[in-house]
Design an enzyme around this catalytic site. Structure first.
Site, PDB file in Angstrom:
ATOM      1  N   HIS A 268       0.880  -1.184   0.000  1.00 31.59           N
ATOM      2  CA  HIS A 268       0.000   0.000   0.000  1.00 31.59           C
ATOM      3  C   HIS A 268       0.914   1.230   0.000  1.00 31.59           C
ATOM      4  CE1 HIS A 268      -3.548   2.267   0.593  1.00 31.59           C
ATOM      5  NE2 HIS A 268      -3.867   1.976   1.838  1.00 31.59           N
ATOM      6  N   HIS A 307      -2.048  -2.125  -9.808  1.00 28.54           N
ATOM      7  CA  HIS A 307      -3.057  -1.554  -8.925  1.00 28.54           C
ATOM      8  C   HIS A 307      -4.296  -2.430  -8.980  1.00 28.54           C
ATOM      9  CE1 HIS A 307      -5.696   1.400  -7.073  1.00 28.54           C
ATOM     10  NE2 HIS A 307      -4.602   1.980  -6.662  1.00 28.54           N
ATOM     11  N   ASP A 363       2.920   5.689  -6.566  1.00 32.19           N
ATOM     12  CA  ASP A 363       4.142   5.577  -5.768  1.00 32.19           C
ATOM     13  C   ASP A 363       5.411   5.468  -6.607  1.00 32.19           C
ATOM     14  OD1 ASP A 363       2.864   5.604  -3.252  1.00 32.19           O
ATOM     15  OD2 ASP A 363       2.210   3.549  -3.571  1.00 32.19           O
TER      16      ASP A 363
HETATM   17  N1  CMC Z   1       5.284  -6.673 -10.266  1.00 33.01           N
HETATM   18  C1  CMC Z   1       5.205  -7.878 -10.879  1.00 33.01           C
HETATM   19  N2  CMC Z   1       4.065  -8.554 -11.070  1.00 33.01           N
HETATM   20  C2  CMC Z   1       2.945  -8.003 -10.594  1.00 33.01           C
HETATM   21  C3  CMC Z   1       2.944  -6.762  -9.940  1.00 33.01           C
HETATM   22  C4  CMC Z   1       4.169  -6.091  -9.789  1.00 33.01           C
HETATM   23  N3  CMC Z   1       4.218  -4.906  -9.183  1.00 33.01           N
HETATM   24  N4  CMC Z   1       1.685  -6.432  -9.561  1.00 33.01           N
HETATM   25  C5  CMC Z   1       0.924  -7.459  -9.969  1.00 33.01           C
HETATM   26  N5  CMC Z   1       1.674  -8.397 -10.598  1.00 33.01           N
HETATM   27  C6  CMC Z   1       1.206  -9.642 -11.229  1.00 33.01           C
HETATM   28  C7  CMC Z   1       0.863 -10.699 -10.191  1.00 33.01           C
HETATM   29  O1  CMC Z   1       1.987 -11.500  -9.900  1.00 33.01           O
HETATM   30  C8  CMC Z   1      -0.237 -11.446 -10.886  1.00 33.01           C
HETATM   31  O2  CMC Z   1       0.354 -12.243 -11.878  1.00 33.01           O
HETATM   32  P1  CMC Z   1      -0.230 -13.733 -12.167  1.00 33.01           P
HETATM   33  O3  CMC Z   1      -1.592 -13.505 -12.736  1.00 33.01           O
HETATM   34  O4  CMC Z   1       0.737 -14.325 -13.119  1.00 33.01           O
HETATM   35  O5  CMC Z   1      -0.273 -14.425 -10.837  1.00 33.01           O
HETATM   36  C9  CMC Z   1      -1.004 -10.364 -11.633  1.00 33.01           C
HETATM   37  O6  CMC Z   1      -0.038  -9.332 -11.889  1.00 33.01           O
HETATM   38  C10 CMC Z   1      -2.179  -9.793 -10.851  1.00 33.01           C
HETATM   39  O7  CMC Z   1      -1.668  -9.260  -9.631  1.00 33.01           O
HETATM   40  P2  CMC Z   1      -2.367  -9.372  -8.222  1.00 33.01           P
HETATM   41  O8  CMC Z   1      -1.299  -9.497  -7.181  1.00 33.01           O
HETATM   42  O9  CMC Z   1      -3.436 -10.418  -8.254  1.00 33.01           O
HETATM   43  O10 CMC Z   1      -3.073  -7.947  -8.142  1.00 33.01           O
HETATM   44  P3  CMC Z   1      -3.678  -7.277  -6.861  1.00 33.01           P
HETATM   45  O11 CMC Z   1      -4.793  -6.425  -7.333  1.00 33.01           O
HETATM   46  O12 CMC Z   1      -3.975  -8.270  -5.798  1.00 33.01           O
HETATM   47  O13 CMC Z   1      -2.458  -6.378  -6.322  1.00 33.01           O
HETATM   48  C11 CMC Z   1      -0.993  -4.590  -5.921  1.00 33.01           C
HETATM   49  C12 CMC Z   1      -2.355  -5.010  -6.499  1.00 33.01           C
HETATM   50  C13 CMC Z   1      -0.908  -3.076  -5.925  1.00 33.01           C
HETATM   51  C14 CMC Z   1      -0.904  -5.085  -4.449  1.00 33.01           C
HETATM   52  C15 CMC Z   1       0.124  -5.225  -6.773  1.00 33.01           C
HETATM   53  O14 CMC Z   1       0.036  -4.779  -8.104  1.00 33.01           O
HETATM   54  C16 CMC Z   1       1.524  -4.934  -6.194  1.00 33.01           C
HETATM   55  O15 CMC Z   1       1.990  -5.669  -5.331  1.00 33.01           O
HETATM   56  N6  CMC Z   1       2.194  -3.860  -6.708  1.00 33.01           N
HETATM   57  C17 CMC Z   1       3.482  -3.458  -6.135  1.00 33.01           C
HETATM   58  C18 CMC Z   1       3.273  -2.683  -4.847  1.00 33.01           C
HETATM   59  C19 CMC Z   1       2.748  -1.287  -5.121  1.00 33.01           C
HETATM   60  O16 CMC Z   1       3.243  -0.567  -5.976  1.00 33.01           O
HETATM   61  N7  CMC Z   1       1.747  -0.902  -4.331  1.00 33.01           N
HETATM   62  C20 CMC Z   1       1.159   0.452  -4.401  1.00 33.01           C
HETATM   63  C21 CMC Z   1      -0.215   0.414  -4.939  1.00 33.01           C
HETATM   64  S1  CMC Z   1      -0.884   1.999  -5.395  1.00 33.01           S
HETATM   65  C22 CMC Z   1      -0.890   3.009  -4.005  1.00 33.01           C
HETATM   66  C23 CMC Z   1      -1.467   2.426  -2.777  1.00 33.01           C
HETATM   67  O17 CMC Z   1      -2.334   1.570  -2.738  1.00 33.01           O
HETATM   68  O18 CMC Z   1      -1.044   2.894  -1.740  1.00 33.01           O
END
Ligand code: CMC
Length: 437
Positions: A268, A307, A363
């Site tokens: 987050h 996201h 971010d």
């Molecule tokens: N790098 C590599 N792969 C990723 C990433 C990433 N940053 N984000 C998602 N994926 C992949 C994930 O591995 C999955 O792949 P597969 O379908 O092969 O398993 C697919 O994309 C879908 O991802 P998810 O984890 O199911 O998506 P989610 O909606 O649960 O997670 C997230 C959203 C923001 C937690 C995630 O994208 C992430 O961890 N990003 C990096 C951390 C980040 O930048 N967070 C800030 C978010 S925006 C501001 C805030 O909320 O504060």
């Protein structure tokens, strides 16, 4: 059959049910009538991480994640970032309308006159170890404010609520600045009421021995824009925490401390800190392809990308990139910007990121601006929490006024042991699950 309905056939019983569709949703409680017999509890929905569940009606923030649109109270984020100040936007988020000149004057006056902290707050702060993470100090000190303002428990008194939100908005930057000064070992700086909200924050962060702090106007403007972009983002993890805690009628300081604690996680708000550490680890644009190979192999995560809601370019990211250009006109250009630009360039052409609709989020670039302002990475999430304070509080106000809300209390699917007989100690065996359970 009315048009806005859904017909469900329960193949276990052959019975058919018709449930209304309202605002593109069905009420989860309408499923409870679907039972196999009188003893059956009734059907529930199962939605870990709230992937497809609306938990409230809200008129504050609108996001279209597929189109990359963000609006506060109907106003596009791009217009607000260009034309407003942060406190104007905070007013909009709370009260639903942009303020008139007179309303803004009173509002700014009121917030400014709540920036002072009770002297005991300084003592809590002094109790932290010199190297405590500033976000931990921020969370704990916000929670401790409820001991200074016990009247905040009167959550049903509208006038009292307004007083607490003014206090929170006024004091969040003061606490944030103290947590930074505590780390670097500098004396805390008292607020200066002549300065604007962001200038005063800069004053409390950076003033040394000069009799009057003068903020660099490019940096204070950049901070104001960043604050507007971070002000609210509908039902994200931290805001959901604010609403869940607020639903028990806890005071807003306690609820906000919980929201800020949620923000502190690297998935987050602490992603901005993680991005900077990742860019430092990559080191140079030449190392970007190798790093992205490790991301695709699942060995690394590209922080600042992806996201839950945006499946398109995060509109805030575009504005932040422009703001970074302006900041780098008056500060040394951070070479890590080249690493970030190269990461973005390659990732946006790569099938792995394209097929998963992974774009840079808010971010990805914000940390580079904070670093250019000379802030350590550990302060980045605090720089997110200060402006998000107004979003959390606006959402809390909406929750408290919402007749439909009750204490938050999800259901579960129990997968544990059925009833069993008590085992005396001598008859027990070490459970394999006890290690690391
Ligand atoms: N790098 C590599 N792969 C990723 C990433 C990433 N940053 N984000 C998602 N994926 C992949 C994930 O591995 C999955 O792949 P597969 O379908 O092969 O398993 C697919 O994309 C879908 O991802 P998810 O984890 O199911 O998506 P989610 O909606 O649960 O997670 C997230 C959203 C923001 C937690 C995630 O994208 C992430 O961890 N990003 C990096 C951390 C980040 O930048 N967070 C800030 C978010 S925006 C501001 C805030 O909320 O504060």
């Amino acid at each position: 059959m009315p048009e806005n309905t859904l017909t469900i056939t329960d193949n276990r019983t052959g019975k058919t049910y018709t449930v209304p569709i309202e605002d593109g949703t069905i009420r989860a409680m309408t499923l409870r009538q679907i039972k196999t017999g009188p003893e059956d509890f009734g059907l529930m929905t199962f939605d870990p991480a709230f992937m497809n569940t609306a938990s409230c009606r809200s008129s504050i923030t609108f996001i279209d994640g597929d189109l990359g649109i963000l609006r506060y109270r109907g106003y596009p984020i791009e217009v607000l970032a260009e034309r407003c100040t942060y406190l104007e936007v905070a007013y909009l988020l709370f009260f639903g309308e942009l303020p008139t000149a007179a309303e803004l004057k009173n509002w700014v006056h009121d917030i400014t006159h709540h920036t002072m902290l009770h002297e005991t707050t300084k003592k809590y702060m002094e109790g932290f170890r010199y190297d405590s993470h500033p976000m931990v100090m921020f969370v704990s000190t916000i929670a401790a404010l409820s001991s200074v303002y016990p009247d905040a428990r009167q959550v049903h008194d509208a006038e009292n609520r307004l007083l607490q939100i003014k206090r929170l908005l006024g004091k969040a930057p003061s606490i944030a600045a103290m947590s930074y000064r505590h780390n670097v070992g500098f004396p805390y700086v008292y607020p200066d009421n002549d300065l604007s909200y962001t200038e005063n924050f800069m004053n409390m962060l950076w003033r040394m021995v000069e009799p009057k702090y003068v903020a660099n106007p490019v940096l204070s403007k950049a901070l104001d824009i960043l604050f507007i972009l971070h002000a609210d983002h509908e039902q994200n993890c931290g805001t959901n925490a604010m609403r869940v805690i607020g639903s028990s009628q806890a005071d807003p300081y306690s609820a906000l401390a919980g929201a800020a604690a949620a923000l502190y996680g690297p998935l987050h708000g602490a992603a901005n800190e993680a991005v900077l550490r990742m860019l430092e680890q990559i080191g140079s644009p030449a190392n970007v392809p190798g790093f992205l190979r490790r991301v695709k192999a699942g060995e690394e995560r590209l922080m600042g990308f992806g996201h839950r809601v945006y499946k398109n370019y995060d509109p805030r990211c575009r504005i932040i990139k422009r703001t970074a250009d302006e900041v780098f006109q008056v500060t040394p250009r951070n070479p890590l910007l080249d690493v970030a630009l190269e990461l973005e360039r390659i990732a946006l052409q790569d099938e792995y990121f394209i097929s998963r609709k992974l774009y840079p989020n808010v971010d990805f670039y914000s940390g580079l601006i904070y670093r250019a302002m000379n802030l350590p990475a550990s302060m980045f999430t605090v720089m997110f929490a200060v402006p998000r304070t107004c979003g959390w509080v606006a959402q809390w106000m909406e929750l408290v006024a919402d007749q439909e809300q009750k204490i938050s209390r999800p259901r579960q699917i129990y997968i544990g042991s059925p009833t069993r007989d008590y085992l005396p100690m001598a008859a027990r065996e070490a459970a394999p699950a006890a290690v690391g359970a």
